[in-house]
Scaffold this active site. Structure first.
Site, PDB file in Angstrom:
ATOM      1  N   ASP A 144     -34.713   3.598  70.961  1.00 16.35           N
ATOM      2  CA  ASP A 144     -35.660   3.613  72.083  1.00 16.35           C
ATOM      3  C   ASP A 144     -36.470   4.914  72.138  1.00 16.35           C
ATOM      4  O   ASP A 144     -35.900   6.005  72.004  1.00 16.35           O
ATOM      5  CB  ASP A 144     -34.906   3.486  73.409  1.00 16.35           C
ATOM      6  CG  ASP A 144     -34.180   2.151  73.556  1.00 16.35           C
ATOM      7  OD1 ASP A 144     -33.795   1.567  72.534  1.00 16.35           O
ATOM      8  OD2 ASP A 144     -33.991   1.718  74.714  1.00 16.35           O
ATOM      9  N   HIS A 160     -39.513   4.895  74.547  1.00 14.55           N
ATOM     10  CA  HIS A 160     -39.949   4.814  75.948  1.00 14.55           C
ATOM     11  C   HIS A 160     -41.070   5.774  76.326  1.00 14.55           C
ATOM     12  O   HIS A 160     -40.968   6.514  77.313  1.00 14.55           O
ATOM     13  CB  HIS A 160     -38.749   5.021  76.879  1.00 14.55           C
ATOM     14  CG  HIS A 160     -37.884   3.799  77.005  1.00 14.55           C
ATOM     15  ND1 HIS A 160     -38.369   2.600  77.475  1.00 14.55           N
ATOM     16  CD2 HIS A 160     -36.586   3.576  76.685  1.00 14.55           C
ATOM     17  CE1 HIS A 160     -37.399   1.704  77.468  1.00 14.55           C
ATOM     18  NE2 HIS A 160     -36.306   2.259  76.976  1.00 14.55           N
ATOM     19  N   ASP A 179     -38.489  -0.954  72.348  1.00 15.01           N
ATOM     20  CA  ASP A 179     -38.591  -0.129  73.549  1.00 15.01           C
ATOM     21  C   ASP A 179     -39.467   1.096  73.307  1.00 15.01           C
ATOM     22  O   ASP A 179     -39.046   2.236  73.474  1.00 15.01           O
ATOM     23  CB  ASP A 179     -37.205   0.236  74.109  1.00 15.01           C
ATOM     24  CG  ASP A 179     -36.606  -0.915  74.921  1.00 15.01           C
ATOM     25  OD1 ASP A 179     -37.128  -2.045  74.831  1.00 15.01           O
ATOM     26  OD2 ASP A 179     -35.628  -0.690  75.656  1.00 15.01           O
ATOM     27  N   ASP A 205     -42.877   2.086  78.560  1.00 16.98           N
ATOM     28  CA  ASP A 205     -42.237   2.185  79.885  1.00 16.98           C
ATOM     29  C   ASP A 205     -41.446   3.480  80.034  1.00 16.98           C
ATOM     30  O   ASP A 205     -40.917   4.027  79.078  1.00 16.98           O
ATOM     31  CB  ASP A 205     -41.273   1.009  80.158  1.00 16.98           C
ATOM     32  CG  ASP A 205     -42.014  -0.269  80.540  1.00 16.98           C
ATOM     33  OD1 ASP A 205     -43.180  -0.168  80.934  1.00 16.98           O
ATOM     34  OD2 ASP A 205     -41.402  -1.350  80.443  1.00 16.98           O
ATOM     35  N   ARG A 206     -41.371   3.917  81.288  1.00 18.44           N
ATOM     36  CA  ARG A 206     -40.546   5.063  81.663  1.00 18.44           C
ATOM     37  C   ARG A 206     -41.198   6.414  81.361  1.00 18.44           C
ATOM     38  O   ARG A 206     -41.355   7.230  82.232  1.00 18.44           O
ATOM     39  CB  ARG A 206     -39.160   5.006  80.992  1.00 18.44           C
ATOM     40  CG  ARG A 206     -38.221   4.034  81.644  1.00 18.44           C
ATOM     41  CD  ARG A 206     -37.867   4.517  83.015  1.00 18.44           C
ATOM     42  NE  ARG A 206     -36.607   4.002  83.500  1.00 18.44           N
ATOM     43  CZ  ARG A 206     -35.935   4.582  84.505  1.00 18.44           C
ATOM     44  NH1 ARG A 206     -36.377   5.669  85.042  1.00 18.44           N
ATOM     45  NH2 ARG A 206     -34.824   4.051  84.938  1.00 18.44           N
ATOM     46  N   ASN A 246     -36.516  -5.235  74.619  1.00 16.80           N
ATOM     47  CA  ASN A 246     -36.677  -5.982  75.873  1.00 16.80           C
ATOM     48  C   ASN A 246     -37.848  -5.458  76.708  1.00 16.80           C
ATOM     49  O   ASN A 246     -38.349  -6.174  77.577  1.00 16.80           O
ATOM     50  CB  ASN A 246     -35.388  -5.967  76.693  1.00 16.80           C
ATOM     51  CG  ASN A 246     -34.916  -4.579  77.021  1.00 16.80           C
ATOM     52  OD1 ASN A 246     -34.682  -3.765  76.129  1.00 16.80           O
ATOM     53  ND2 ASN A 246     -34.793  -4.268  78.296  1.00 16.80           N
ATOM     54  N   HIS A 247     -38.312  -4.224  76.436  1.00 13.52           N
ATOM     55  CA  HIS A 247     -39.469  -3.714  77.184  1.00 13.52           C
ATOM     56  C   HIS A 247     -40.805  -4.167  76.588  1.00 13.52           C
ATOM     57  O   HIS A 247     -41.841  -3.948  77.211  1.00 13.52           O
ATOM     58  CB  HIS A 247     -39.418  -2.186  77.277  1.00 13.52           C
ATOM     59  CG  HIS A 247     -38.490  -1.722  78.367  1.00 13.52           C
ATOM     60  ND1 HIS A 247     -38.912  -1.319  79.608  1.00 13.52           N
ATOM     61  CD2 HIS A 247     -37.135  -1.649  78.391  1.00 13.52           C
ATOM     62  CE1 HIS A 247     -37.872  -0.998  80.353  1.00 13.52           C
ATOM     63  NE2 HIS A 247     -36.781  -1.186  79.634  1.00 13.52           N
ATOM     64  N   HIS A 297     -32.526  -5.027  68.479  1.00 13.87           N
ATOM     65  CA  HIS A 297     -32.644  -4.108  69.618  1.00 13.87           C
ATOM     66  C   HIS A 297     -31.378  -4.075  70.484  1.00 13.87           C
ATOM     67  O   HIS A 297     -30.841  -3.013  70.774  1.00 13.87           O
ATOM     68  CB  HIS A 297     -33.851  -4.457  70.491  1.00 13.87           C
ATOM     69  CG  HIS A 297     -33.967  -3.530  71.672  1.00 13.87           C
ATOM     70  ND1 HIS A 297     -34.333  -2.212  71.524  1.00 13.87           N
ATOM     71  CD2 HIS A 297     -33.708  -3.700  72.988  1.00 13.87           C
ATOM     72  CE1 HIS A 297     -34.308  -1.624  72.708  1.00 13.87           C
ATOM     73  NE2 HIS A 297     -33.929  -2.503  73.615  1.00 13.87           N
ATOM     74  N   ARG A 318     -23.563  -9.874  86.878  1.00 14.92           N
ATOM     75  CA  ARG A 318     -24.901 -10.073  87.434  1.00 14.92           C
ATOM     76  C   ARG A 318     -25.286 -11.537  87.488  1.00 14.92           C
ATOM     77  O   ARG A 318     -26.215 -11.914  88.161  1.00 14.92           O
ATOM     78  CB  ARG A 318     -25.948  -9.380  86.559  1.00 14.92           C
ATOM     79  CG  ARG A 318     -25.997  -7.895  86.697  1.00 14.92           C
ATOM     80  CD  ARG A 318     -27.182  -7.343  85.930  1.00 14.92           C
ATOM     81  NE  ARG A 318     -26.988  -7.423  84.493  1.00 14.92           N
ATOM     82  CZ  ARG A 318     -26.432  -6.472  83.767  1.00 14.92           C
ATOM     83  NH1 ARG A 318     -26.019  -5.379  84.336  1.00 14.92           N
ATOM     84  NH2 ARG A 318     -26.284  -6.602  82.470  1.00 14.92           N
ATOM     85  N   HIS A 369     -31.025   0.336  72.590  1.00 17.21           N
ATOM     86  CA  HIS A 369     -30.919  -0.282  73.917  1.00 17.21           C
ATOM     87  C   HIS A 369     -30.055   0.460  74.930  1.00 17.21           C
ATOM     88  O   HIS A 369     -30.241   0.293  76.123  1.00 17.21           O
ATOM     89  CB  HIS A 369     -30.405  -1.726  73.756  1.00 17.21           C
ATOM     90  CG  HIS A 369     -30.518  -2.585  74.976  1.00 17.21           C
ATOM     91  ND1 HIS A 369     -31.670  -2.697  75.710  1.00 17.21           N
ATOM     92  CD2 HIS A 369     -29.616  -3.393  75.589  1.00 17.21           C
ATOM     93  CE1 HIS A 369     -31.465  -3.539  76.715  1.00 17.21           C
ATOM     94  NE2 HIS A 369     -30.232  -3.975  76.667  1.00 17.21           N
TER      95      HIS A 369
END
Lengths: 320, 269
Positions: free
Chosen positions: A57, A59, A85, A88-89, A117-118, A167, A215, A242
């Site tokens: 990642d 990011h 990834d 983002d962030r 996943n991003h 990932h 979850r 990840h």
């Protein structure tokens, strides 16, 4: 395959991006369209050969990505596999993904990008990339160009028929590599099913099998799952990203699985190390661990001064 | 010093100030996220998986020097108050789809022991030393926002993260502490912020207020929440950029319904 418009010079784009300059939105549009054509021809499982340096990642931490090239070698002298990834962030998702995409176009057999996943419309709307695109370009058009291109990214890579790279991790619906090859991947990442599992799932050292997260969505996979997957596919190792690790990487399950994390001082406040994994021609694995690039701190101070100049003092906040 | 500073061999990451009258000491510690081994140890100790960003060495403490009484905020004690059963357990928005898709799958043999994976905590800090919290009212023992709103110089300010989790990209759970010390008073705010996309938005604030010249500590715990769609609707009506506003607890806080509001006070000898 038709070339890029004559007005787009890839080498010039790359040079500008190394300097952290943004490309014009029309250039982004052309580059994303071209990248789609290139990615469309890749399998869901891309087979590559060592030596290759594998990156986890990033990011949007642009300065830290440049640090990777400084310590691991620039393209095309070093082959790279990026495990997703990219956005983002961090503060510079656009600059980061723009450079990676240009490098992929310029050196398609030496740079490999797979999907995290991003790399998704849904996630990038909540975690920063959409906002960054709207802010830096004044409208979300480039976000559409990039996220449409993300639908074409491959899902996994195999190094020398031995190391399976993805990932997130494994899926209860996937036993053999061939089952990955038949996924229809040219779409937004779905909420459930094998494509979601590949970018989402996490290993769990406390359990042997697949477990459902409390979850209500998402899996973890255990030691026996990994062992069986490697046996069925005649491989020796799973390499994934990840998950944040303070040490920059983590090796589990009797050296059958490792996690590579490449965003040092994640979100500019976690204080963690990062790493890239150098896979040698004989399959040997060497972790190259690194810390946050000094440019991050210089940039932070610059921003702080600008804010103070504008009358906002982020250091002293009259919260109630 | 406070309960959880003892293991550290050095003063790494520690910042501290003592008020001018020598009565109160405010200390914070900020260190990197925990390494893998301490994470495993903590997980086994408190019995639930640990959030992805865990600042287990961080804390923010207020100490009353004459008696040694203290209140401290740290991740371990906050996580210990997260539900370890199915009670109050939330489900992500796509959980129903998942159930349909995965029903009867034999590969999935285990379900992780249920716990409140949103990491919602009603933590109000860890107190040590002589002194009992007594419930009072906000009218009798107010946190003086009028005085706190004055632009008095801030002599000490810090913001300390305790834990954070992106809930597998279904939102965010964040526990952090801020403190500011002015010449005559101080305020500490511990805030838990939860945004579970498509489900709920939740804020749980603990404010600790001290006037340096006194021997009294006021603590107010306020829990607020609202359905995600209601918050979204209100933001839209106000013309806010919805996704951006939903990431900012300060913007969202006034739109939530108060479910708990308790003020307590401790008189120190």
């Amino acid at each position: 395959m038709p070339g890029l418009p004559a007005s787009v010079d890839l080498d010039e784009c790359i040079a500008r991006l190394y300097r952290k300059e943004l490309l014009a939105d029309s250039v982004i549009e052309a580059i994303c369209a071209k990248t789609k054509e290139l990615l469309m021809r890749e399998s869901n499982v891309v087979h590559i050969q060592a030596p290759v340096t594998v990156v986890g990642d990033i990011h949007g931490q642009f300065f830290d990505m440049i640090e990777i090239f400084k310590i691991g070698g620039y393209c095309p002298d070093t082959n790279y596999l990026f495990l997703g990834d990219y956005v983002d962030r961090g503060l510079f998702s656009i600059e980061t993904i723009s450079l990676l995409v240009c490098l992929k176009l310029r050196y398609p057999s030496r740079v490999h990008l797979i999907r995290g996943n991003h790399e998704s419309r849904g996630v990038t709307q909540s975690y920063g990339f959409y906002t960054e695109c709207s802010r830096k370009y004044g409208n979300p058009a480039v976000w559409h160009y990039f996220t449409d291109m993300f639908d074409y990214l491959s899902l996994s890579c195999v190094i020398d028929d031995q190391i399976f790279c993805v990932h997130g991790g494994l899926s209860p619906s996937i036993h053999s590599i061939d089952q990955i090859k038949i996924i229809d991947r040219f779409r937004e990442i779905p909420h459930e099913g094998p494509m979601a599992d590949l970018v989402w799932s996490d290993p769990d050292s406390d359990r042997d099998e697949f477990s459902l997260s409390p979850r209500g969505a998402g899996y973890t996979f255990g030691a026996q799952v990994v062992k069986k997957f490697l046996e069925v596919n005649s491989m020796t190792h799973i390499l994934r990203a990840h998950q944040l690790c303070n040490e920059g990487y983590m090796v589990m399950f009797d050296d059958r699985l490792s996690t590579v994390w490449s965003a040092p001082n994640y979100c500019y406040r976690c204080g963690n190390l990062a790493s890239v994994l150098e896979v040698g021609p004989g399959g040997e694995r060497k972790w190259n661990v690194f810390d946050a690039a000094p440019e991050n701190e210089a940039h932070r101070l610059e921003q702080q001064q600008q804010q103070q100049h504008a009358g906002n003092d982020p250091v002293r906040d009259y919260f109630l | 010093m406070a309960t959880n500073g003892a293991q550290s061999p050095s003063n790494a990451g520690v910042q501290s100030i003592t008020t001018q009258n020598g009565a109160w000491r405010i200390t914070t510690r900020k260190l990197p996220i925990l390494k893998a081994e301490p994470i495993d140890a903590l997980s086994h100790e408190i019995g639930i998986p640990i959030p992805e960003m865990i600042f287990g060495d961080n804390y923010a403490t207020i100490e009353y020097i004459p008696s040694g009484w203290s209140i401290s905020f740290n991740a371990r004690d906050a996580l210990d108050r997260v539900s370890k059963t199915e009670e109050g357990m939330l489900q992500v928005a796509v959980a129903e789809d998942w159930k349909k898709d995965r029903e009867g799958r034999e590969e999935v043999k285990q379900v992780v022991k249920p716990f409140d994976w949103s990491y919602s905590t009603d933590y109000r800090g860890t107190t040590a030393g002589k002194g009992e919290w007594v419930e009072t009212t906000h009218e009798r023992d107010p946190i003086r926002t009028d005085l706190l709103s004055r632009p008095d110089p801030i002599l000490f300010f810090d913001a300390v993260d305790l834990y954070e989790d992106e809930l597998a990209d279904n939102g965010i759970a964040l526990l952090s502490v801020k403190v500011r010390v002015m010449p005559e008073r101080l305020l500490m705010l511990s805030r838990f912020f939860l945004r579970l996309d498509g489900v709920v938005v939740r804020i749980r604030d603990t404010r600790v207020y001290v006037e340096h010249g006194g021997k009294k500590v006021v603590r107010q715990y306020t829990a607020k929440e609202a359905a995600y769609e209601d918050v979204k609707e209100k933001l839209r009506a106000r013309g806010e950029h919805v996704t951006e506003a939903l990431r900012d607890a300060n913007v969202v806080a006034p739109l939530l319904r108060t479910v708990t509001d308790v003020t307590e006070v401790v008189e120190l000898g």
